[in-house]
Motif scaffolding. Structure first.
Motif, PDB file in Angstrom:
ATOM      1  N   VAL A  73      -5.959  14.846   1.579  1.00 42.30           N
ATOM      2  CA  VAL A  73      -4.972  14.380   2.571  1.00 42.30           C
ATOM      3  C   VAL A  73      -4.431  13.023   2.127  1.00 42.30           C
ATOM      4  N   PRO A  74      -3.292  12.587   2.688  1.00 44.04           N
ATOM      5  CA  PRO A  74      -2.752  11.274   2.320  1.00 44.04           C
ATOM      6  C   PRO A  74      -3.641  10.133   2.795  1.00 44.04           C
ATOM      7  N   ALA A  75      -3.629   9.045   2.035  1.00 38.04           N
ATOM      8  CA  ALA A  75      -4.249   7.786   2.457  1.00 38.04           C
ATOM      9  C   ALA A  75      -3.125   6.808   2.769  1.00 38.04           C
ATOM     10  N   ILE A  76      -3.191   6.190   3.935  1.00 36.16           N
ATOM     11  CA  ILE A  76      -2.169   5.255   4.400  1.00 36.16           C
ATOM     12  C   ILE A  76      -2.858   3.943   4.762  1.00 36.16           C
ATOM     13  N   VAL A  77      -2.204   2.822   4.473  1.00 35.05           N
ATOM     14  CA  VAL A  77      -2.815   1.515   4.704  1.00 35.05           C
ATOM     15  C   VAL A  77      -2.058   0.750   5.789  1.00 35.05           C
ATOM     16  N   THR A  78      -2.818   0.086   6.668  1.00 33.00           N
ATOM     17  CA  THR A  78      -2.241  -0.877   7.599  1.00 33.00           C
ATOM     18  C   THR A  78      -2.604  -2.273   7.106  1.00 33.00           C
ATOM     19  N   LEU A  79      -1.606  -3.012   6.690  1.00 34.01           N
ATOM     20  CA  LEU A  79      -1.815  -4.322   6.086  1.00 34.01           C
ATOM     21  C   LEU A  79      -1.479  -5.398   7.108  1.00 34.01           C
ATOM     22  N   THR A  80      -2.477  -6.150   7.545  1.00 33.29           N
ATOM     23  CA  THR A  80      -2.277  -7.120   8.617  1.00 33.29           C
ATOM     24  C   THR A  80      -2.037  -8.532   8.094  1.00 33.29           C
ATOM     25  N   MET A  81      -1.857  -8.662   6.783  1.00 35.24           N
ATOM     26  CA  MET A  81      -1.494  -9.946   6.193  1.00 35.24           C
ATOM     27  C   MET A  81       0.004  -9.942   5.893  1.00 35.24           C
ATOM     28  N   PRO A  82       0.580 -11.036   5.417  1.00 34.05           N
ATOM     29  CA  PRO A  82       2.034 -11.065   5.198  1.00 34.05           C
ATOM     30  C   PRO A  82       2.550 -10.024   4.206  1.00 34.05           C
ATOM     31  N   GLY A  83       1.706  -9.578   3.305  1.00 34.64           N
ATOM     32  CA  GLY A  83       2.134  -8.577   2.332  1.00 34.64           C
ATOM     33  C   GLY A  83       1.204  -8.555   1.144  1.00 34.64           C
ATOM     34  N   PRO A  84       1.342  -7.566   0.268  1.00 30.65           N
ATOM     35  CA  PRO A  84       0.435  -7.444  -0.882  1.00 30.65           C
ATOM     36  C   PRO A  84       0.381  -8.681  -1.759  1.00 30.65           C
ATOM     37  N   MET A  96       5.775 -10.883   2.418  1.00 37.98           N
ATOM     38  CA  MET A  96       5.687 -11.205   0.988  1.00 37.98           C
ATOM     39  C   MET A  96       5.665  -9.892   0.216  1.00 37.98           C
ATOM     40  N   PRO A  97       6.753  -9.534  -0.452  1.00 37.07           N
ATOM     41  CA  PRO A  97       6.800  -8.249  -1.172  1.00 37.07           C
ATOM     42  C   PRO A  97       5.884  -8.276  -2.385  1.00 37.07           C
ATOM     43  N   PRO A  98       5.508  -7.076  -2.896  1.00 38.66           N
ATOM     44  CA  PRO A  98       4.638  -7.009  -4.079  1.00 38.66           C
ATOM     45  C   PRO A  98       5.258  -7.726  -5.268  1.00 38.66           C
ATOM     46  N   VAL A 134       3.042  -2.805   6.894  1.00 36.10           N
ATOM     47  CA  VAL A 134       2.775  -4.240   6.961  1.00 36.10           C
ATOM     48  C   VAL A 134       3.136  -4.726   8.360  1.00 36.10           C
ATOM     49  N   THR A 135       2.137  -5.180   9.095  1.00 37.60           N
ATOM     50  CA  THR A 135       2.343  -5.554  10.492  1.00 37.60           C
ATOM     51  C   THR A 135       2.638  -7.048  10.601  1.00 37.60           C
ATOM     52  N   THR A 136       3.782  -7.448  10.090  1.00 36.80           N
ATOM     53  CA  THR A 136       4.210  -8.835  10.199  1.00 36.80           C
ATOM     54  C   THR A 136       5.706  -8.851  10.432  1.00 36.80           C
ATOM     55  N   ILE A 137       6.261 -10.038  10.638  1.00 35.30           N
ATOM     56  CA  ILE A 137       7.703 -10.151  10.862  1.00 35.30           C
ATOM     57  C   ILE A 137       8.418 -10.334   9.528  1.00 35.30           C
ATOM     58  N   ASP A 138       9.689  -9.997   9.502  1.00 39.14           N
ATOM     59  CA  ASP A 138      10.448 -10.038   8.250  1.00 39.14           C
ATOM     60  C   ASP A 138      10.412 -11.414   7.593  1.00 39.14           C
TER      61      ASP A 138
END
Length: 231
Positions: free
Chosen positions: A159-170, A229-231, A221-225
């Motif tokens: 099955v797919p693996a999906i991530v919830t990232l609670t920091m600004p970005g990778p 921080m993009p990869p 990514v649960t942050t505001i625009d």
């Protein structure tokens, strides 16, 4: 804003998993079963709760694995709580130390967060997969990037693996490659890493690193625009 985020995240989850379902198109959200895996930290769990509630409102079944201290919160959001049998995100256990750590190694060498991931995956996976076998097959595994074994479980289940990232970005967790290579070369990291590869056919560090186990399918990514921080 929080409601908009949770609705958008739920929609992306539904759309993404419908695309990745190999057994045929899902007729409605009512056949979805999402399994969350998270660490015992409110900053990591709280942003997922509105997503849980939104998915639940759409008729999805939600199972949430997290340590018992946060049980009431995930249940209040509408999820069925399940524990990690060995706890989660803890220092290397005594058996792991005896098996992988050379005698005389100072504890500070192997007790930091970045040293836990491989042994935790080796320790958690047998019990987790046994627990998941007793549940309806997940539509997707949704996990925090600190969870090293989420993608392995998804790989085993197909099955797919999906991530919830609670920091600004990778990019907020990026490390020099030399540092990553040094971490992965330690025997208490390399040993359990190889054990996981041998048993499950999946290398947790092939596309990941300590505290950064992202998804090739979808990362929410649960942050505001303004803070992203993009990869």
């Amino acid at each position: 804003a929080q409601a908009t985020l949770s609705q958008a995240s739920a929609q992306r989850l539904s759309s993404r998993t419908q695309q990745d379902t190999r057994s045929g198109a899902m007729s409605s959200a009512h056949c979805c079963h999402f399994v969350f895996l998270n660490v015992k930290a409110t900053g990591h769990v709280n942003p997922t709760l509105s997503i849980v509630a939104e998915l639940k409102s759409r008729g999805c079944q939600i199972t949430y694995f997290v340590d018992e201290e946060l049980r009431s919160f995930v249940e209040a959001a509408g999820a069925t709580w399940r524990p990690f049998r060995h706890g989660c995100f803890r220092p290397i256990d005594e058996a792991g130390i005896a098996k992988y750590v050379p005698e005389g190694t100072p504890a500070e060498r192997y007790c930091e967060i970045q040293h836990m991931a491989a042994r935790e995956a080796e320790l958690q996976l047998p019990a987790l997969l046994e627990d998941l076998a007793g549940l309806p097959k997940p539509t997707a595994i949704i996990h925090d990037p600190f969870i090293s074994f989420g993608r392995v479980a998804a790989h085993v289940l197909g099955v797919p693996a999906i991530v919830t990232l609670t920091m600004p970005g990778p990019a907020s967790m990026a490390k020099p490659k030399a540092v990553e290579d040094a971490w992965e070369a330690e025997p208490w990291v390399d040993g359990p890493r190889r054990a996981v590869i041998e048993r499950y056919g999946f290398d947790i560090f092939a596309q990941g690193m300590p505290m950064e186990f992202y998804s090739p399918v979808l990362n929410l990514v649960t942050t505001i625009d303004e803070l992203f921080m993009p990869p």
